[in-house]
Design a protein around this motif. Structure first.
Motif, PDB file in Angstrom:
ATOM      1  N   TRP A 229       0.833  -1.353  -0.161  1.00 53.51           N
ATOM      2  CA  TRP A 229       0.000   0.396   0.091  1.00 53.51           C
ATOM      3  C   TRP A 229       0.555   1.606  -0.214  1.00 53.51           C
ATOM      4  CZ3 TRP A 229      -1.262  -4.358   2.048  1.00 53.51           C
ATOM      5  CH2 TRP A 229      -2.705  -5.144   1.802  1.00 53.51           C
ATOM      6  N   GLN A 230       0.141   2.412  -1.417  1.00 55.55           N
ATOM      7  CA  GLN A 230       1.462   3.275  -1.017  1.00 55.55           C
ATOM      8  C   GLN A 230      -0.029   5.163  -0.282  1.00 55.55           C
ATOM      9  OE1 GLN A 230       2.823   5.926  -4.317  1.00 55.55           O
ATOM     10  NE2 GLN A 230       4.928   4.637  -3.476  1.00 55.55           N
ATOM     11  N   ILE A 231       0.756   5.561   0.454  1.00 52.79           N
ATOM     12  CA  ILE A 231      -0.256   6.209   1.274  1.00 52.79           C
ATOM     13  C   ILE A 231       0.327   7.743   0.787  1.00 52.79           C
ATOM     14  CG2 ILE A 231      -1.867   7.455   2.913  1.00 52.79           C
ATOM     15  CD1 ILE A 231      -0.028   3.414   3.048  1.00 52.79           C
ATOM     16  N   ALA A 232      -0.217   8.656  -0.102  1.00 51.48           N
ATOM     17  CA  ALA A 232       0.121   9.435  -0.341  1.00 51.48           C
ATOM     18  C   ALA A 232      -0.040  11.102   0.955  1.00 51.48           C
ATOM     19  CB  ALA A 232      -0.501  10.282  -1.432  1.00 51.48           C
ATOM     20  N   ALA A 233       0.262  12.033   0.730  1.00 55.87           N
ATOM     21  CA  ALA A 233      -0.355  13.059   2.363  1.00 55.87           C
ATOM     22  C   ALA A 233      -1.326  13.249   2.285  1.00 55.87           C
ATOM     23  CB  ALA A 233       1.056  14.576   1.793  1.00 55.87           C
ATOM     24  N   ASP A 234      -2.340  13.325   1.335  1.00 56.56           N
ATOM     25  CA  ASP A 234      -3.262  13.518   1.560  1.00 56.56           C
ATOM     26  C   ASP A 234      -4.148  12.794   1.682  1.00 56.56           C
ATOM     27  OD1 ASP A 234      -3.517  12.412  -1.151  1.00 56.56           O
ATOM     28  OD2 ASP A 234      -4.523  13.695  -2.615  1.00 56.56           O
ATOM     29  N   GLY A 235      -3.744  11.202   2.148  1.00 56.60           N
ATOM     30  CA  GLY A 235      -4.489  10.408   2.459  1.00 56.60           C
ATOM     31  C   GLY A 235      -5.096   9.403   1.783  1.00 56.60           C
ATOM     32  N   SER A 236      -4.530   9.975   0.186  1.00 49.64           N
ATOM     33  CA  SER A 236      -4.722   9.153  -1.108  1.00 49.64           C
ATOM     34  C   SER A 236      -4.368   7.510  -1.310  1.00 49.64           C
ATOM     35  CB  SER A 236      -4.787   9.832  -2.137  1.00 49.64           C
ATOM     36  OG  SER A 236      -3.480  10.130  -2.296  1.00 49.64           O
ATOM     37  N   THR A 237      -5.030   6.375  -1.187  1.00 54.87           N
ATOM     38  CA  THR A 237      -3.637   5.326  -1.199  1.00 54.87           C
ATOM     39  C   THR A 237      -4.078   4.015  -2.557  1.00 54.87           C
ATOM     40  OG1 THR A 237      -4.355   4.953   1.350  1.00 54.87           O
ATOM     41  CG2 THR A 237      -3.810   2.870   0.069  1.00 54.87           C
ATOM     42  N   ARG A 238      -3.125   3.662  -2.684  1.00 58.60           N
ATOM     43  CA  ARG A 238      -3.043   3.133  -4.204  1.00 58.60           C
ATOM     44  C   ARG A 238      -2.797   1.396  -3.695  1.00 58.60           C
ATOM     45  NH1 ARG A 238       1.834   5.421  -8.081  1.00 58.60           N
ATOM     46  NH2 ARG A 238       3.153   5.371  -7.151  1.00 58.60           N
ATOM     47  N   TYR A 239      -2.943   0.878  -4.793  1.00 60.88           N
ATOM     48  CA  TYR A 239      -2.286  -0.988  -3.578  1.00 60.88           C
ATOM     49  C   TYR A 239      -1.639  -1.618  -4.692  1.00 60.88           C
ATOM     50  CZ  TYR A 239      -2.937  -5.607  -3.156  1.00 60.88           C
ATOM     51  OH  TYR A 239      -2.700  -6.731  -2.760  1.00 60.88           O
ATOM     52  N   SER A 240      -0.453  -2.262  -4.880  1.00 64.76           N
ATOM     53  CA  SER A 240      -0.551  -3.354  -5.849  1.00 64.76           C
ATOM     54  C   SER A 240       0.328  -4.534  -5.418  1.00 64.76           C
ATOM     55  CB  SER A 240       0.040  -2.412  -6.928  1.00 64.76           C
ATOM     56  OG  SER A 240       0.221  -3.000  -8.536  1.00 64.76           O
ATOM     57  N   GLU A 241       0.184  -5.304  -6.096  1.00 66.62           N
ATOM     58  CA  GLU A 241       1.148  -6.711  -6.094  1.00 66.62           C
ATOM     59  C   GLU A 241       2.182  -6.860  -7.289  1.00 66.62           C
ATOM     60  OE1 GLU A 241      -0.667 -10.290  -6.740  1.00 66.62           O
ATOM     61  OE2 GLU A 241      -2.035 -10.263  -5.082  1.00 66.62           O
ATOM     62  N   ASP A 242       2.271  -5.601  -7.627  1.00 71.14           N
ATOM     63  CA  ASP A 242       3.260  -5.480  -9.215  1.00 71.14           C
ATOM     64  C   ASP A 242       3.289  -3.368  -8.521  1.00 71.14           C
ATOM     65  OD1 ASP A 242       5.274  -5.115 -10.697  1.00 71.14           O
ATOM     66  OD2 ASP A 242       4.144  -5.621 -12.311  1.00 71.14           O
ATOM     67  N   PHE A 243       4.973  -3.118  -8.121  1.00 71.68           N
ATOM     68  CA  PHE A 243       5.258  -1.702  -8.170  1.00 71.68           C
ATOM     69  C   PHE A 243       5.178  -1.206  -9.205  1.00 71.68           C
ATOM     70  CE2 PHE A 243       8.181   1.472  -7.865  1.00 71.68           C
ATOM     71  CZ  PHE A 243       7.275   2.855  -6.604  1.00 71.68           C
ATOM     72  N   GLU A 244       5.611  -2.044  -9.955  1.00 72.79           N
ATOM     73  CA  GLU A 244       6.094  -1.241 -11.788  1.00 72.79           C
ATOM     74  C   GLU A 244       5.147  -0.923 -12.585  1.00 72.79           C
ATOM     75  OE1 GLU A 244       8.653  -1.590 -13.106  1.00 72.79           O
ATOM     76  OE2 GLU A 244      10.181  -2.153 -11.472  1.00 72.79           O
ATOM     77  N   ASN A 245       4.278  -1.913 -12.135  1.00 74.09           N
ATOM     78  CA  ASN A 245       2.539  -1.399 -12.492  1.00 74.09           C
ATOM     79  C   ASN A 245       1.543  -0.554 -12.060  1.00 74.09           C
ATOM     80  OD1 ASN A 245       3.229  -2.160 -15.459  1.00 74.09           O
ATOM     81  ND2 ASN A 245       3.585  -4.302 -14.437  1.00 74.09           N
ATOM     82  N   TRP A 246       1.340  -1.083 -10.138  1.00 75.39           N
ATOM     83  CA  TRP A 246       1.096  -0.563  -9.807  1.00 75.39           C
ATOM     84  C   TRP A 246      -0.748  -0.033 -10.387  1.00 75.39           C
ATOM     85  CZ3 TRP A 246       1.293   0.500  -5.165  1.00 75.39           C
ATOM     86  CH2 TRP A 246       2.483   1.198  -4.271  1.00 75.39           C
ATOM     87  N   THR A 247      -1.414  -1.531 -10.332  1.00 77.92           N
ATOM     88  CA  THR A 247      -2.636  -2.559 -11.524  1.00 77.92           C
ATOM     89  C   THR A 247      -3.232  -2.599 -10.798  1.00 77.92           C
ATOM     90  OG1 THR A 247      -1.684  -4.386 -11.547  1.00 77.92           O
ATOM     91  CG2 THR A 247      -1.376  -2.683 -13.056  1.00 77.92           C
ATOM     92  N   GLY A 248      -3.571  -2.204  -9.136  1.00 79.77           N
ATOM     93  CA  GLY A 248      -4.421  -2.858  -7.436  1.00 79.77           C
ATOM     94  C   GLY A 248      -5.671  -1.510  -8.032  1.00 79.77           C
ATOM     95  N   ASP A 249      -6.754  -2.509  -7.352  1.00 76.44           N
ATOM     96  CA  ASP A 249      -7.708  -1.167  -6.588  1.00 76.44           C
ATOM     97  C   ASP A 249      -7.249  -0.642  -5.705  1.00 76.44           C
ATOM     98  OD1 ASP A 249      -9.630  -0.083  -6.210  1.00 76.44           O
ATOM     99  OD2 ASP A 249     -10.913  -2.135  -5.731  1.00 76.44           O
ATOM    100  N   PRO A 250      -7.572   1.119  -5.761  1.00 75.83           N
ATOM    101  CA  PRO A 250      -6.602   1.936  -5.143  1.00 75.83           C
ATOM    102  C   PRO A 250      -7.899   1.387  -3.496  1.00 75.83           C
ATOM    103  CG  PRO A 250      -7.026   2.633  -7.045  1.00 75.83           C
ATOM    104  CD  PRO A 250      -7.439   1.556  -7.120  1.00 75.83           C
ATOM    105  N   ALA A 251      -9.088   0.933  -3.650  1.00 79.36           N
ATOM    106  CA  ALA A 251      -9.824   0.754  -2.638  1.00 79.36           C
ATOM    107  C   ALA A 251      -9.269  -0.331  -1.828  1.00 79.36           C
ATOM    108  CB  ALA A 251     -11.637   0.752  -3.096  1.00 79.36           C
ATOM    109  N   THR A 252      -8.546  -1.222  -2.667  1.00 76.64           N
ATOM    110  CA  THR A 252      -8.546  -2.320  -1.338  1.00 76.64           C
ATOM    111  C   THR A 252      -7.696  -2.147  -0.254  1.00 76.64           C
ATOM    112  OG1 THR A 252      -7.129  -3.144  -2.910  1.00 76.64           O
ATOM    113  CG2 THR A 252      -6.844  -4.724  -1.376  1.00 76.64           C
TER     114      THR A 252
END
Length: 396
Positions: A229-252
């Motif tokens: 999980w990667q969390i930005a300063a504004d609290g938005s989150t993104r998720y991925s099993e593959d950092f190169e692409n970040w294709t995961g559902d941000p709502a995970t």
């Protein structure tokens, strides 16, 4: 009829020689300096041609190639001497050639800014203007250019965005992207008019001041999700099993069992979106009393949970902070035979608690303790949150 003798006398007539003057070499006999042929005492209207001659220590003579009144001393000339041959011609007269006295032996100059077949480091910072001279010395009058190899023609396309190079050897600009680029600076001499003498430059740009934070996290242990999980300063989150692409559902959701161990890393970003390595001053806190943070380096920690509930974990750096919510779910207690000491408490031959610290440290440094742990650490490192002390390069 014209007398034969008269014709013969006309054929034998020759022009007078150009009156002889003198020539001397002016200038400093040191590499990259320019020598000048100084003529005196020649008749008005005399025109000149030039030939520069180099003599090495063994006495071998070599025509250096210059045919103008000036000559740029090449590194090839070090320890030898230089002379100039001047041929003067006045209208209606035959040419006269005069050779100058030789210079003193040509000296090297280790302090020069331009090092033929050498290299220099240029360190810059994103968003900050810089200007540095890569010329041999100020006002040397030489012509420089850059490209991506120790030969070839000029190509300014090798320079990072926001950076320019002037013919006088000045590299300047305001870079915005963290990068390390190599290019070559060339200078022209009579021996190498195409710029055969070249210097490799390693150009680096570090990130600017921190303007925002970015956290990354992943979990290890039985029943934990595979991913980051990667969390930005504004609290938005993104998720991925593959950092190169970040294709995961941000709502995970970040949902882990109570027995999980979560690894947290923090990096900053500058005004241009570059990652900034945080060397010290990062603080980790949790909304749940009893949660434990084990610091792994200046900006990373391992988190274990006091109990199952919603945990809001906050990373603070200076006046900035970023938070991530972790949903910790109850897990049935695991009972194992205690064969080696581990952290935690021991009751009636069973042990509960966190994984051994040694295993965690091995995983953090990249040792393959288990497949998922090694994979996740590699992914976190690729994201820029595995922060290690980086030695500063020598600054120009």
């Amino acid at each position: 009829m014209t007398p034969t003798g008269t014709a013969a006398a006309t054929d034998a007539t020759t022009d007078a020689a150009t009156p002889t003057g003198t020539v001397a070499v002016r200038g400093t006999p040191t590499i990259w300096h320019t020598l000048t042929a100084s003529t005196e005492g020649w008749a008005a209207g005399t025109t000149f041609t030039y030939e520069w001659v180099f003599t090495d220590r063994s006495g071998s003579t070599d025509v250096a190639g210059a045919t103008t009144a000036t000559y740029v001393i090449d590194p090839q000339d070090v320890d030898g001497t230089v002379q100039v041959r001047v041929t003067g011609t006045t209208p209606g007269a035959t040419p006269t050639t005069v050779t100058s006295t030789a210079t003193a032996p040509v000296a090297d100059d280790p302090s020069t800014g331009f090092h033929s077949l050498g290299y220099r480091n240029v360190d810059t910072r994103a968003g900050e203007f810089f200007s540095v001279s890569l010329a041999a010395f100020a006002g040397d009058g030489l012509a420089y250019f850059v490209n991506d190899q120790p030969g070839g023609s000029a190509d300014d396309g090798v320079l990072p965005d926001g950076v320019s190079f002037s013919a006088d050897g000045t590299l300047s600009g305001t870079p915005t992207e963290v990068t390390q680029t190599e290019f070559w600076v060339h200078v022209s001499t009579a021996r190498h008019p195409g710029g055969g003498d070249a210097m490799r430059v390693v150009f680096s740009t570090d990130a600017g001041p921190v303007v925002a934070l970015r956290a990354q996290a992943f979990a290890t242990g039985a029943g934990t999700p595979r991913g980051v999980w990667q969390i930005a300063a504004d609290g938005s989150t993104r998720y991925s099993e593959d950092f190169e692409n970040w294709t995961g559902d941000p709502a995970t959701p970040f949902r882990v069992p109570q027995t999980a161990e979560v690894f947290l890393g923090l990096s900053g970003t500058d005004a241009f979106g570059n990652d900034v390595l945080l060397e010290d001053g990062v603080q980790w806190t949790s909304s749940v009393t009893g949660d434990r943070f084990d610091r792994l380096n200046s900006a990373a920690a391992a988190l274990t949970f006091a109990h199952a509930s919603e945990h809001v974990v906050t990373a603070t750096y200076g006046s900035r902070s970023v938070s991530v919510t972790i949903d910790v779910t109850p897990t049935a207690a695991t009972t194992v035979v205690a064969t080696t000491p581990t952290s935690g408490t021991t009751t009636s031959g069973t042990t509960t608690g966190t994984a051994p610290t040694a295993a965690r440290q091995l995983a953090w440094t990249g040792t393959d303790t288990t497949g998922p742990i090694a994979w996740a650490f590699g992914l976190l490192a690729a994201g820029g949150a595995l922060l290690v002390h980086r030695a500063r390069r020598r600054r120009v």
